[in-house]
Design a protein around this motif. Structure first.
Motif, PDB file in Angstrom:
ATOM      1  N   THR A 326       0.834  -1.209   0.000  1.00 31.93           N
ATOM      2  CA  THR A 326       0.000   0.000   0.000  1.00 31.93           C
ATOM      3  C   THR A 326       0.862   1.251   0.000  1.00 31.93           C
ATOM      4  OG1 THR A 326      -1.735  -1.162   1.203  1.00 31.93           O
ATOM      5  CG2 THR A 326      -1.829   1.238   1.211  1.00 31.93           C
ATOM      6  N   SER A 327       1.955   1.228   0.764  1.00 36.04           N
ATOM      7  CA  SER A 327       2.848   2.382   0.809  1.00 36.04           C
ATOM      8  C   SER A 327       3.473   2.644  -0.554  1.00 36.04           C
ATOM      9  CB  SER A 327       3.948   2.162   1.854  1.00 36.04           C
ATOM     10  OG  SER A 327       3.394   2.044   3.154  1.00 36.04           O
ATOM     11  N   ARG A 328       3.873   1.589  -1.246  1.00 35.12           N
ATOM     12  CA  ARG A 328       4.442   1.767  -2.575  1.00 35.12           C
ATOM     13  C   ARG A 328       3.412   2.354  -3.542  1.00 35.12           C
ATOM     14  NH1 ARG A 328       7.625  -3.498  -2.046  1.00 35.12           N
ATOM     15  NH2 ARG A 328       9.794  -2.812  -1.857  1.00 35.12           N
ATOM     16  N   GLU A 329       2.189   1.889  -3.471  1.00 36.74           N
ATOM     17  CA  GLU A 329       1.143   2.413  -4.345  1.00 36.74           C
ATOM     18  C   GLU A 329       0.875   3.894  -4.049  1.00 36.74           C
ATOM     19  OE1 GLU A 329      -2.107  -0.178  -3.644  1.00 36.74           O
ATOM     20  OE2 GLU A 329      -1.312  -1.819  -4.875  1.00 36.74           O
ATOM     21  N   ARG A 330       0.911   4.247  -2.777  1.00 33.05           N
ATOM     22  CA  ARG A 330       0.719   5.660  -2.416  1.00 33.05           C
ATOM     23  C   ARG A 330       1.847   6.517  -2.986  1.00 33.05           C
ATOM     24  NH1 ARG A 330       0.594   6.404   3.680  1.00 33.05           N
ATOM     25  NH2 ARG A 330       0.022   8.531   3.103  1.00 33.05           N
ATOM     26  N   LEU A 331       3.070   6.027  -2.900  1.00 27.47           N
ATOM     27  CA  LEU A 331       4.213   6.784  -3.417  1.00 27.47           C
ATOM     28  C   LEU A 331       4.097   6.988  -4.918  1.00 27.47           C
ATOM     29  CD1 LEU A 331       7.189   5.216  -1.422  1.00 27.47           C
ATOM     30  CD2 LEU A 331       6.137   7.454  -1.080  1.00 27.47           C
ATOM     31  N   VAL A 332       3.693   5.946  -5.641  1.00 29.88           N
ATOM     32  CA  VAL A 332       3.544   6.069  -7.094  1.00 29.88           C
ATOM     33  C   VAL A 332       2.475   7.094  -7.426  1.00 29.88           C
ATOM     34  CG1 VAL A 332       2.810   4.855  -9.178  1.00 29.88           C
ATOM     35  CG2 VAL A 332       4.385   3.755  -7.586  1.00 29.88           C
ATOM     36  N   ALA A 333       1.346   7.055  -6.704  1.00 31.61           N
ATOM     37  CA  ALA A 333       0.256   7.991  -6.975  1.00 31.61           C
ATOM     38  C   ALA A 333       0.635   9.423  -6.637  1.00 31.61           C
ATOM     39  CB  ALA A 333      -0.992   7.578  -6.194  1.00 31.61           C
ATOM     40  N   LEU A 334       1.421   9.611  -5.571  1.00 30.39           N
ATOM     41  CA  LEU A 334       1.760  10.966  -5.122  1.00 30.39           C
ATOM     42  C   LEU A 334       2.966  11.550  -5.850  1.00 30.39           C
ATOM     43  CD1 LEU A 334       1.306  10.536  -1.272  1.00 30.39           C
ATOM     44  CD2 LEU A 334      -0.115  11.937  -2.775  1.00 30.39           C
ATOM     45  N   TYR A 335       3.972  10.725  -6.129  1.00 34.85           N
ATOM     46  CA  TYR A 335       5.238  11.244  -6.652  1.00 34.85           C
ATOM     47  C   TYR A 335       5.677  10.630  -7.983  1.00 34.85           C
ATOM     48  CZ  TYR A 335       5.697  12.828  -1.792  1.00 34.85           C
ATOM     49  OH  TYR A 335       5.491  13.407  -0.581  1.00 34.85           O
ATOM     50  N   GLY A 336       5.003   9.577  -8.440  1.00 36.32           N
ATOM     51  CA  GLY A 336       5.467   8.922  -9.660  1.00 36.32           C
ATOM     52  C   GLY A 336       6.828   8.273  -9.442  1.00 36.32           C
ATOM     53  N   GLU A 337       7.749   8.561 -10.360  1.00 36.22           N
ATOM     54  CA  GLU A 337       9.081   7.971 -10.272  1.00 36.22           C
ATOM     55  C   GLU A 337      10.026   8.765  -9.369  1.00 36.22           C
ATOM     56  OE1 GLU A 337      10.546   7.591 -14.207  1.00 36.22           O
ATOM     57  OE2 GLU A 337       9.090   6.045 -14.799  1.00 36.22           O
ATOM     58  N   ARG A 338       9.520   9.842  -8.758  1.00 33.50           N
ATOM     59  CA  ARG A 338      10.393  10.667  -7.913  1.00 33.50           C
ATOM     60  C   ARG A 338      10.574  10.093  -6.511  1.00 33.50           C
ATOM     61  NH1 ARG A 338       8.397  16.227  -7.161  1.00 33.50           N
ATOM     62  NH2 ARG A 338       6.334  15.228  -7.047  1.00 33.50           N
ATOM     63  N   ALA A 339       9.851   9.032  -6.171  1.00 30.06           N
ATOM     64  CA  ALA A 339       9.967   8.430  -4.845  1.00 30.06           C
ATOM     65  C   ALA A 339      10.135   6.920  -4.985  1.00 30.06           C
ATOM     66  CB  ALA A 339       8.730   8.750  -4.005  1.00 30.06           C
ATOM     67  N   THR A 340      10.867   6.321  -4.055  1.00 23.93           N
ATOM     68  CA  THR A 340      11.097   4.873  -4.077  1.00 23.93           C
ATOM     69  C   THR A 340      11.011   4.313  -2.672  1.00 23.93           C
ATOM     70  OG1 THR A 340      13.505   5.148  -3.876  1.00 23.93           O
ATOM     71  CG2 THR A 340      12.586   4.985  -6.120  1.00 23.93           C
TER      72      THR A 340
END
Length: 363
Positions: A326-340
């Motif tokens: 879920t955390s990874r999905e949130r990061l993708v939705a919020l930041y795209g490729e700018r967060a890992t």
């Protein structure tokens, strides 16, 4: 008043931007027509001046008529008929006005309004009509492209809103998974300690109060600061420390420069809880958890390191990690490729969860 004036200002700004975009197109068409005429008659400068002036007048008539009538429903059904009528009107008016104005600027005599109507000038009026029609077609096509881009932008904005709403629902689900799980375990331990070890029970209750005070204030917000998140994790680890005793050791390292850095709410707790549930707690002699943050260029790197069983043992035991997906999905939705978010073996043992986010502060 500000709420009324701002949309009006944006409307006027958008109109001015369209005019400044379309007017050079009209002038460009006029220059091309002047070049064509000059190949036949010569006198390039005079033809250029007359043609540009005619183009500006025709543009003003067509654009002005469009702004007056295009918003009316009766005209929307007959838009092309309106533009054709405007082009017919603009041709003689623009030709005479441009010719007369050029004569004044060049100091040469041109026909007066009474002298203007003649059979010889019909061909020039038709030529002006064709140039105006070309201008109308190009402006209409550009307007259609502009509307398509605006509709696409609105659709993208609606998709972002829906995605954000889904993300918020996902966060609420994550909270619903984590908070009762942790609270029920804590209350069950607290109930057992009250009779066996009242002092530890009091310490656990104090840590629970600190944890709730640190988390409830930001649990309904979309973002928090690293200082608030580290305080919540410190209270959570203190609570787990009372329960696990000497088997759990922890350390938090937050540089002062990063205290005000922003990050999404509830992003660290799933990582810290994974470190305890799947790493340190199942290990006989326990282990240590270290939470740290540091600036890495234009990003902030947050690490949750434990000396527990390690990823191989976690996978062997069937542990998947609460909330990591879920955390990874949130990061993708919020930041795209700018967060890992990565999970790797730690040295000499344990697991290292590394989170990188764009470095953002409150303005």
């Amino acid at each position: 008043m500000a709420s009324i004036s701002q949309p009006v200002h944006r409307k006027h700004t958008s109109l001015l931007r369209r005019v400044l975009t379309d007017l050079p197109l009209s002038i460009g068409i006029s220059v091309l027509l002047a070049c064509f005429i000059s190949l036949v008659t010569g006198r390039f400068f005079e033809n250029m001046l007359v043609s540009v002036l005619i183009g500006i007048v025709a543009f003003t008539i067509v654009y002005g008529g469009r702004l007056l009538f295009i918003k009316r429903p009766v005209w929307r059904l007959r838009e092309w008929a309106m533009f054709a009528a405007l082009a017919v009107l603009a041709a003689p008016v623009a030709h005479f006005t441009g010719l007369y104005t050029a004569g004044l600027l060049l100091g040469i005599r041109t026909p007066t309004l009474a002298e203007y109507p003649s059979v010889d000038r019909i061909s020039m009026i038709v030529f002006t009509f064709l140039g105006t029609t070309l201008m109308v077609v190009l402006i209409r096509n550009r307007e259609r492209m502009r509307r398509a881009q605006e509709e696409q932008a609105e659709a993208h904005l609606r998709a972002q809103i829906v995605e954000r709403q889904a993300l918020q629902a996902q966060l609420r689900l994550l909270q619903a998974q984590i908070e009762p799980h942790m609270l029920f375990n804590t209350l069950a331990n607290l109930q057992g300690l009250i009779a066996l070890d009242p002092a530890r029970a009091s310490d656990m209750l104090d840590q629970l109060i600190q944890y709730l005070r640190a988390t409830l204030s930001v649990s309904r917000s979309e973002t928090t600061t690293l200082e608030q998140e580290f305080a919540a994790m410190g209270a959570y680890l203190g609570l787990m420390g009372v329960r696990m005793g000497e088997r759990l050791r922890y350390r938090l390292d937050l540089p002062p420069a990063l205290r005000a850095a922003r990050l999404p709410t509830m992003l660290l707790q799933p990582l810290v809880e994974n470190a305890i549930v799947h790493g340190v707690e199942p290990k006989v002699d326990g282990g240590e958890i270290t939470i740290s943050a540091q600036i890495d260029g234009d990003t902030v790197a947050i690490e949750v390191r434990d000396t527990g069983l390690g990823l191989d043992q976690v996978h062997a035991r069937g542990g998947g990690g609460i909330g990591v997906t879920t955390s990874r999905e949130r990061l993708v939705a919020l930041y795209g490729e700018r967060a890992t978010l990565t999970l790797n073996p730690a040295q000499p043992q344990g697991t290292l969860a590394r989170l990188t986010l764009p470095l953002e502060f409150d303005v």
